[in-house]
Scaffold this motif. Structure first.
Motif, short mmCIF file in Angstrom:
data_model
loop_
_atom_site.label_atom_id
_atom_site.label_comp_id
_atom_site.label_asym_id
_atom_site.label_seq_id
_atom_site.Cartn_x
_atom_site.Cartn_y
_atom_site.Cartn_z
N MET A 1 1.10 47.85 46.16
CA MET A 1 2.73 47.52 46.35
C MET A 1 3.60 48.54 46.63
O MET A 1 4.14 48.09 47.45
CB MET A 1 3.04 47.81 44.15
CG MET A 1 2.86 46.71 43.51
SD MET A 1 3.36 47.15 41.49
CE MET A 1 5.59 46.70 42.10
N ARG A 2 3.27 49.66 46.44
CA ARG A 2 3.97 50.99 47.71
C ARG A 2 3.58 50.64 48.73
O ARG A 2 4.60 50.19 49.43
CB ARG A 2 3.62 51.99 47.48
CG ARG A 2 3.80 53.23 46.88
CD ARG A 2 3.23 54.35 46.88
NE ARG A 2 3.90 55.13 46.68
CZ ARG A 2 4.96 56.01 46.68
NH1 ARG A 2 4.47 56.17 45.93
NH2 ARG A 2 5.06 56.86 47.82
N ALA B 1 6.20 47.51 49.12
CA ALA B 1 7.58 47.65 49.31
C ALA B 1 7.93 48.38 51.12
O ALA B 1 9.34 48.86 51.40
CB ALA B 1 7.78 48.38 48.35
N LEU B 2 6.96 49.60 51.02
CA LEU B 2 7.26 50.23 52.20
C LEU B 2 7.62 49.67 53.57
O LEU B 2 8.53 49.51 54.26
CB LEU B 2 6.00 51.06 53.03
CG LEU B 2 6.20 52.84 51.88
CD1 LEU B 2 5.12 53.82 51.77
CD2 LEU B 2 8.36 53.80 51.99
N GLU C 1 11.15 47.95 53.64
CA GLU C 1 12.02 48.73 54.09
C GLU C 1 11.90 49.01 54.93
O GLU C 1 13.20 49.10 55.96
CB GLU C 1 11.59 49.88 52.63
CG GLU C 1 12.46 50.18 51.66
CD GLU C 1 13.06 51.81 51.20
OE1 GLU C 1 12.12 51.43 50.46
OE2 GLU C 1 13.37 52.15 52.32
#
Lengths: 268, 110
Positions: A60-61, A64-65, A68
Motif C-alpha cells: 500500500m505504501r 501511495a508513494l 504522490e
C-alpha cells in the motif's frame, strides 16, 4: 502608514477587491475539497489482513508513494495571487514566522552553550581537586618512605628480624624432616618391570613426582594465591597418592572439576 | 470528517492488537503512531519492550515513549504529537502524512 496609503491609491485594486478575490479563491478550493471528500467516502474502508500485515502495508505504501510522486511531478509552482496587497501581507507573515523560528533556535543554542560552559567549569573544578589529592598523596608517600628508611634502626625491628630468622630455620627443619619421613614411608612406585613394560601399552609418558613435591606444589599454590588455591592434576601425580591425600582430608577436590584439587586450609 | 490520527496507550497488548485488525488500512500510511507510557519504572512494566517494537515494525508506524509523570517529557511528547497532527491534517503545505512517516522511519532505522 503613509507609504502604505500612497501605494494603495497608486494601484487600481483596492483592499476590498483583494478580500473579494481571496474569498472567491477560498470558495473554489472548498468546493474542490468537498468533491474529493465525497469521492473518498465512496471508496469505503478496508482493513488489513491478519496473516500478512507488513507485506500488505508495504505494498500500500508503495502505491501511495508512487501516486504522490506523480502528483508532485505534475505540479508546478503557482502564483498565490497577483494582488500586491495580498502578496505584501503574505510576505510579512512568512518573514514573521521565520523570525520567530530563528529566535527560538537562538535561545535554544544559547541555553545549550550555557549548559556546556557550566559543565566545563564543573569538570575543571573536579580536575583541580583530583590534582590536589594527587599532590597530597605523593607527599604522604614521600614521608612514609623516609619513615621506612629509619625503621631498621629501632630495636623492635631488630627483635622482629631475629624472630623471623628463627622461624625460617624452624620451617626449614620441619620441611627437611617431612621430606625424610615421606621418602622413607611413601616412596615412588619402583619401575622393576621394565622388560614387561616394553610390550604393554601402559607406559607412563611423564615421570612421576614424589609425594613431597606434590605437597610442595599444593602448599605453594595455597600460600601464593589464597583466592585461587586449586592445582590441576596432571599425569605426573601418582593416582594412589592423590587418593591418599583426599581420603585423609589433607587435600580436597574442586567441587565442579574432578581434575583440580587444593590443599585443605589448616591454618585458617 | 475522517479522524486523522490515533494514539494507543499500550496497557494490554492483546486488546490493542485485536482492535488494530479493525482499523482502516489507509490510516497506517503515516497517520498512526504508537504512544507508550510508564516507561520509567522498569519493574512495573506489564508489556515487553520487544513486543512493542515489533508491533511498530509490523504496522510500519513510529513508536513514541513517554513518561506521563514527568512534566518535561510530557510537554515535549505533547508538542511532537501536535506537530504530527498538524502534518496529518494537512496544515503544513508540502509535507504529507506519508512523506513525513517515511522521513521518520528512515531516520529511526539509521
Amino acid at each position: 502608514m503613509a507609504e502604505y496609503l500612497a501605494e494603495v491609491t497608486n494601484n487600481c485594486v483596492s483592499p476590498e477587491d483583494a478580500k473579494e478575490e481571496l474569498l472567491n479563491e477560498c470558495e473554489s478550493v472548498w468546493k474542490h475539497m468537498e468533491e474529493c471528500q465525497s469521492k473518498l467516502l465512496l471508496l469505503g474502508t478496508e482493513t488489513v489482513l491478519e496473516s500478512d500485515v507488513k507485506l500488505s502495508l508495504l505494498t500500500m505504501r508503495v502505491k501511495a508513494l508512487t501516486a504522490e510522486y506523480h502528483q508532485w511531478q505534475k505540479r508546478s509552482p503557482e502564483l498565490i495571487s497577483t494582488n500586491p496587497d495580498v502578496l505584501l501581507e503574505l510576505g510579512k507573515e512568512e518573514l514573521q514566522k521565520v523570525k520567530n523560528d530563528l529566535e527560538m533556535v537562538l535561545s535554544t543554542i544559547q541555553s545549550k552553550n550555557k549548559q556546556l560552559e557550566e559543565d566545563l567549569k564543573r569538570e575543571q573544578q573536579w580536575h583541580k581537586e583530583q590534582e590536589q589529592i594527587l599532590d597530597t598523596l605523593t607527599g604522604i608517600e614521600e614521608e612514609t618512605k623516609i619513615e621506612v628508611q629509619q625503621l631498621p634502626n629501632t630495636r623492635a625491628f631488630q627483635e622482629l628480624q631475629n624472630k623471623m630468622s628463627k622461624l625460617r630455620m624452624y620451617k626449614e627443619e620441619l620441611l627437611d624432616a617431612l621430606g625424610e619421613f615421606l621418602e622413607e614411608h611413601f616412596p615412588l612406585p619402583e619401575r622393576g618391570r621394565s622388560a614387561i613394560k616394553k610390550n604393554s601399552s601402559e607406559e607412563p609418558a611423564v615421570e612421576l613426582i614424589t609425594l613431597n613435591e606434590i605437597l610442595e606444589i599444593l602448599i605453594a599454590k595455597l600460600m601464593s594465591t589464597p583466592h585461587e588455591p586449586y592445582v590441576t592434576i596432571d599425569d605426573s601425580f601418582w593416582p594412589p597418592y592423590i587418593e591418599l591425600l583426599l581420603r585423609y582430608g589433607i587435600a580436597l577436590r574442586h567441587p565442579e572439576d574432578p581434575n583440580r584439587m587444593r590443599l585443605e586450609a589448616f591454618h585458617m | 470528517m475522517l479522524r486523522e490520527k490515533k494514539s494507543f496507550k499500550i496497557s494490554i497488548l492483546k486488546n490493542v492488537e485485536a482492535s488494530l485488525a479493525h482499523v482502516d488500512a489507509n490510516f497506517f500510511l503515516g497517520k498512526v503512531c504508537f504512544l507508550v507510557t510508564g516507561v520509567g519504572r522498569v519493574n512495573y512494566c506489564s508489556v515487553e519492550m520487544n513486543a512493542i517494537w515489533k508491533l511498530g515494525e509490523v504496522y510500519c508506524s513510529p513508536v513514541l515513549f513517554c513518561e506521563l509523570e514527568l512534566e518535561g517529557i510530557r510537554n515535549a511528547t505533547a508538542q511532537r504529537l501536535l506537530r504530527m497532527l498538524q502534518i496529518c491534517a494537512g496544515h503544513i503545505p508540502g509535507v504529507s502524512a506519508l512523506s513525513f512517516g517515511t522521513l521518520m522511519r528512515n531516520s529511526a532505522d539509521d
